[in-house]
Design a protein around this motif. Structure first.
Motif, short mmCIF file in Angstrom:
data_model
loop_
_atom_site.label_atom_id
_atom_site.label_comp_id
_atom_site.label_asym_id
_atom_site.label_seq_id
_atom_site.Cartn_x
_atom_site.Cartn_y
_atom_site.Cartn_z
N ALA A 72 0.84 -1.21 0.00
CA ALA A 72 0.00 0.00 0.00
C ALA A 72 0.87 1.25 0.00
O ALA A 72 0.55 2.24 -0.67
N VAL A 73 1.99 1.23 0.72
CA VAL A 73 2.89 2.38 0.75
C VAL A 73 3.56 2.56 -0.61
O VAL A 73 3.79 3.69 -1.05
N VAL A 74 3.84 1.47 -1.32
CA VAL A 74 4.37 1.58 -2.69
C VAL A 74 3.34 2.29 -3.57
O VAL A 74 3.69 3.20 -4.33
N PHE A 75 2.08 1.92 -3.47
CA PHE A 75 1.04 2.58 -4.26
C PHE A 75 0.87 4.04 -3.86
O PHE A 75 0.62 4.90 -4.71
N ILE A 76 1.01 4.35 -2.59
CA ILE A 76 0.92 5.75 -2.15
C ILE A 76 2.08 6.55 -2.74
O ILE A 76 1.89 7.68 -3.21
N GLY A 77 3.28 6.00 -2.73
CA GLY A 77 4.42 6.67 -3.35
C GLY A 77 4.21 6.88 -4.83
O GLY A 77 4.55 7.93 -5.39
N TYR A 78 3.65 5.88 -5.51
CA TYR A 78 3.35 5.98 -6.93
C TYR A 78 2.35 7.11 -7.19
O TYR A 78 2.53 7.93 -8.10
N ILE A 79 1.29 7.18 -6.39
CA ILE A 79 0.27 8.20 -6.57
C ILE A 79 0.81 9.59 -6.25
O ILE A 79 0.51 10.56 -6.96
N VAL A 80 1.63 9.70 -5.21
CA VAL A 80 2.23 10.99 -4.86
C VAL A 80 3.09 11.50 -6.02
O VAL A 80 3.02 12.66 -6.41
N MET A 81 3.90 10.61 -6.61
CA MET A 81 4.75 11.03 -7.72
C MET A 81 3.91 11.34 -8.96
O MET A 81 4.26 12.24 -9.72
N MET A 82 2.81 10.64 -9.14
CA MET A 82 1.94 10.89 -10.28
C MET A 82 1.37 12.31 -10.22
O MET A 82 1.29 13.00 -11.25
N PHE A 83 1.00 12.77 -9.03
CA PHE A 83 0.42 14.10 -8.90
C PHE A 83 1.46 15.20 -8.83
O PHE A 83 1.16 16.35 -9.14
N THR A 84 2.68 14.90 -8.40
CA THR A 84 3.70 15.94 -8.25
C THR A 84 4.77 15.88 -9.33
O THR A 84 5.73 16.64 -9.28
N PHE A 85 4.63 15.02 -10.33
CA PHE A 85 5.67 14.84 -11.35
C PHE A 85 5.91 16.12 -12.13
O PHE A 85 7.06 16.52 -12.32
N ASP A 86 4.85 16.78 -12.59
CA ASP A 86 5.03 18.00 -13.38
C ASP A 86 5.69 19.11 -12.57
O ASP A 86 6.54 19.84 -13.08
N LYS A 87 5.32 19.22 -11.29
CA LYS A 87 5.95 20.23 -10.44
C LYS A 87 7.43 19.92 -10.21
O LYS A 87 8.25 20.82 -10.17
N CYS A 88 7.74 18.65 -10.07
CA CYS A 88 9.15 18.25 -9.88
C CYS A 88 9.97 18.55 -11.13
O CYS A 88 11.11 19.01 -11.03
N ILE A 89 9.40 18.33 -12.30
CA ILE A 89 10.11 18.61 -13.56
C ILE A 89 10.34 20.11 -13.70
O ILE A 89 11.43 20.54 -14.07
N LEU A 90 9.33 20.92 -13.40
CA LEU A 90 9.50 22.37 -13.48
C LEU A 90 10.56 22.86 -12.49
O LEU A 90 11.39 23.71 -12.83
N CYS A 91 10.54 22.33 -11.28
CA CYS A 91 11.53 22.72 -10.28
C CYS A 91 12.93 22.32 -10.73
O CYS A 91 13.88 23.09 -10.61
N PHE A 92 13.06 21.12 -11.27
CA PHE A 92 14.36 20.64 -11.75
C PHE A 92 14.87 21.49 -12.90
O PHE A 92 16.05 21.82 -12.97
N LYS A 93 13.98 21.88 -13.82
CA LYS A 93 14.38 22.74 -14.94
C LYS A 93 14.81 24.11 -14.45
O LYS A 93 15.78 24.68 -14.97
N ASN A 94 14.12 24.66 -13.46
CA ASN A 94 14.50 25.96 -12.91
C ASN A 94 15.86 25.90 -12.23
O ASN A 94 16.67 26.81 -12.34
N ILE A 95 16.11 24.82 -11.51
CA ILE A 95 17.41 24.67 -10.85
C ILE A 95 18.52 24.55 -11.89
O ILE A 95 19.57 25.18 -11.77
N LEU A 96 18.29 23.77 -12.93
CA LEU A 96 19.30 23.63 -13.98
C LEU A 96 19.50 24.92 -14.75
O LEU A 96 20.62 25.26 -15.13
N LYS A 97 18.41 25.68 -14.97
CA LYS A 97 18.52 26.93 -15.70
C LYS A 97 19.33 27.94 -14.90
O LYS A 97 20.15 28.67 -15.45
N ASP A 98 19.12 27.98 -13.58
CA ASP A 98 19.82 28.94 -12.74
C ASP A 98 21.28 28.57 -12.54
O ASP A 98 22.14 29.45 -12.46
N HIS A 99 21.59 27.29 -12.44
CA HIS A 99 22.93 26.87 -12.07
C HIS A 99 23.61 26.02 -13.12
O HIS A 99 24.57 25.33 -12.82
N HIS A 100 23.12 26.04 -14.35
CA HIS A 100 23.65 25.12 -15.36
C HIS A 100 25.10 25.38 -15.68
O HIS A 100 25.88 24.46 -15.86
N ARG A 101 25.52 26.63 -15.72
CA ARG A 101 26.91 26.92 -16.11
C ARG A 101 27.88 26.42 -15.05
O ARG A 101 28.81 25.69 -15.37
#
Length: 133
Positions: A72-101
């Motif tokens: 059940a905790v595996v499924f909860i982790g799966y569902i949490v990532m399913m709902f927060t995946f787009d936010k994580c990608i945007l955050c990761f892109k912002n971090i790379l854009k700010d500190h890429h050099r």
């Protein structure tokens, strides 16, 4: 099973749910334009591999005792990532854009990763960790 092993199993199961979503998303992207039979076979092999990997990890942590609430905790982790995946990608892109050099220069020169004592210890821990000894 003592409480330390049980909490560790909960944490690992949650993280495994997150990783399972990421890998299933990558699997979906890779087999997007394939034949239906190939999609079925690749997905079947992927799911079997993921189940075997989870059983192996649970075997290393708590001698293979898999309770329904761990799944059940595996499924909860799966569902949490399913709902927060787009936010994580945007955050990761912002971090790379700010500190890429500076990030990529440090990575190329090996200043912050390869010569780091902490990274070396973490790598050695991950490679040589074996809970059965």
């Amino acid at each position: 099973m003592n409480s330390y092993v049980q909490v560790l199993s909960f944490v690992v199961s949650f993280i495994y749910g997150l990783v399972f979503y990421l890998l299933s998303y990558a699997n979906k992207i890779m087999i997007n334009n394939k034949n239906n039979v190939i999609k079925l076979l690749i997905t079947l092999v992927f799911v079997i591999d993921m189940v075997i990997l989870y059983i192996y990890i649970m075997y290393k942590i708590n001698f293979g005792m898999i309770h329904p609430y761990f799944v059940a905790v595996v499924f909860i982790g799966y569902i949490v990532m399913m709902f927060t995946f787009d936010k994580c990608i945007l955050c990761f892109k912002n971090i790379l854009k700010d500190h890429h050099r500076s990030f990529f220069l440090d990575l190329i020169n090996g200043l912050s990763f390869c010569n780091s004592v902490l990274f070396g210890k973490l790598f050695a821990f991950c490679i040589f960790f074996d809970s059965s000894s």
